[in-house]
Design an enzyme around this catalytic site. Structure first.
Site, PDB file in Angstrom:
ATOM      1  N   ARG A  94       0.828  -1.199   0.000  1.00 52.70           N
ATOM      2  CA  ARG A  94       0.000   0.000   0.000  1.00 52.70           C
ATOM      3  C   ARG A  94       0.863   1.250   0.000  1.00 52.70           C
ATOM      4  NH1 ARG A  94      -4.895  -1.057   0.357  1.00 52.70           N
ATOM      5  NH2 ARG A  94      -5.485   1.068   0.811  1.00 52.70           N
ATOM      6  N   HIS A 117      13.178  -2.412  -1.424  1.00 58.50           N
ATOM      7  CA  HIS A 117      12.579  -2.398  -2.759  1.00 58.50           C
ATOM      8  C   HIS A 117      13.396  -3.315  -3.679  1.00 58.50           C
ATOM      9  CE1 HIS A 117      10.203  -0.915  -6.058  1.00 58.50           C
ATOM     10  NE2 HIS A 117      11.320  -0.952  -6.759  1.00 58.50           N
TER      11      HIS A 117
END
Ligand code: GRF
Length: 213
Positions: A94, A117
């Protein structure tokens, strides 16, 4: 020891790697709870098995904007009770609003939220980054640990690990290599980030980055 809450949406392999590092005393932290936006996320089962509080906060009904605001409000309510020193994102799917992020801004102006990431940022932000690198045909890709800030996938970089993918024949092969790097890098970097053993710097007019002391 730094208290953390892990936010995760899925499989939970990074949660596992962090939990293992804590148990093996490679990481000086305590996980107060795992919060997921998906009640069926395997990470919740993993947390329960590890004796860690597992909290599911599904996204409520309504328009996209209402849903996001309501969901974040509920997550914040839990976080205000738990009072972690840092939030650790581990596959949390999210996008956080600036209001949420600013709740964790420190007096030194950085935000006490860390993310991993699956690419060498600023290349391949967003979703499915291993697939993006594979289809693009890059020779190497990597993983990035960064502090979160109000722009998506662009907070100050703490560390990166590069690996070759030239010989990979499928996205799955890239992902397998990437996850090995993630599970090695994330606990290692969290160890000094959670201890706030770093400075936030920038080169001339460039962006901010994080350097271990
Ligand atoms: C990882 O590739 C992470 O980098 C990305 O989402 C994936 C989560 O995997 N943000 P897991 O749930 O930790 O196994």
């Amino acid at each position: 020891m730094t208290s953390i809450v892990v936010l995760a949406s899925g499989r939970g392999s990074n949660f596992d790697a962090i939990h293992r590092a804590i148990q093996e005393k490679r990481l000086n932290a305590k996980i107060l709870a795992v919060i997921s936006d998906r009640k069926e996320a395997p990470v919740l089962e993993k947390a329960k098995k590890a004796g860690i509080q597992a909290i599911s906060i599904p996204v409520p009904e309504g328009s996209a904007l209402e849903r996001r605001a309501l969901h974040e409000k509920k997550v914040l309510e839990e976080l205000r009770k738990l009072k972690p020193q840092f939030l650790v994102l581990a596959g949390y799917m999210r996008i956080l609003t600036p209001e949420f992020i600013n709740e964790f801004r420190s007096e030194k102006e950085f935000v006490r939220i860390v993310n991993i990431h699956p690419s060498l940022l600023p290349s391949f932000p967003g979703k499915d980054s291993y697939a993006q690198a594979f289809h693009y045909g890059t020779r190497v890709t990597g993983v990035t640990v960064h502090l979160v800030d109000t722009e998506v996938d662009s907070g100050p970089i703490c560390a990166q690990e590069v690996f070759p993918i030239e010989d990979c024949r499928t996205v799955e092969e890239v992902e397998k290599r990437g996850l090995e790097a993630e599970h090695r890098l994330y606990p290692q970097v969290l160890n000094w980030v959670l201890a706030e053993d770093f400075k936030v710097e920038r080169r001339s007019e460039g962006r901010f980055y994080v350097r271990q002391n």
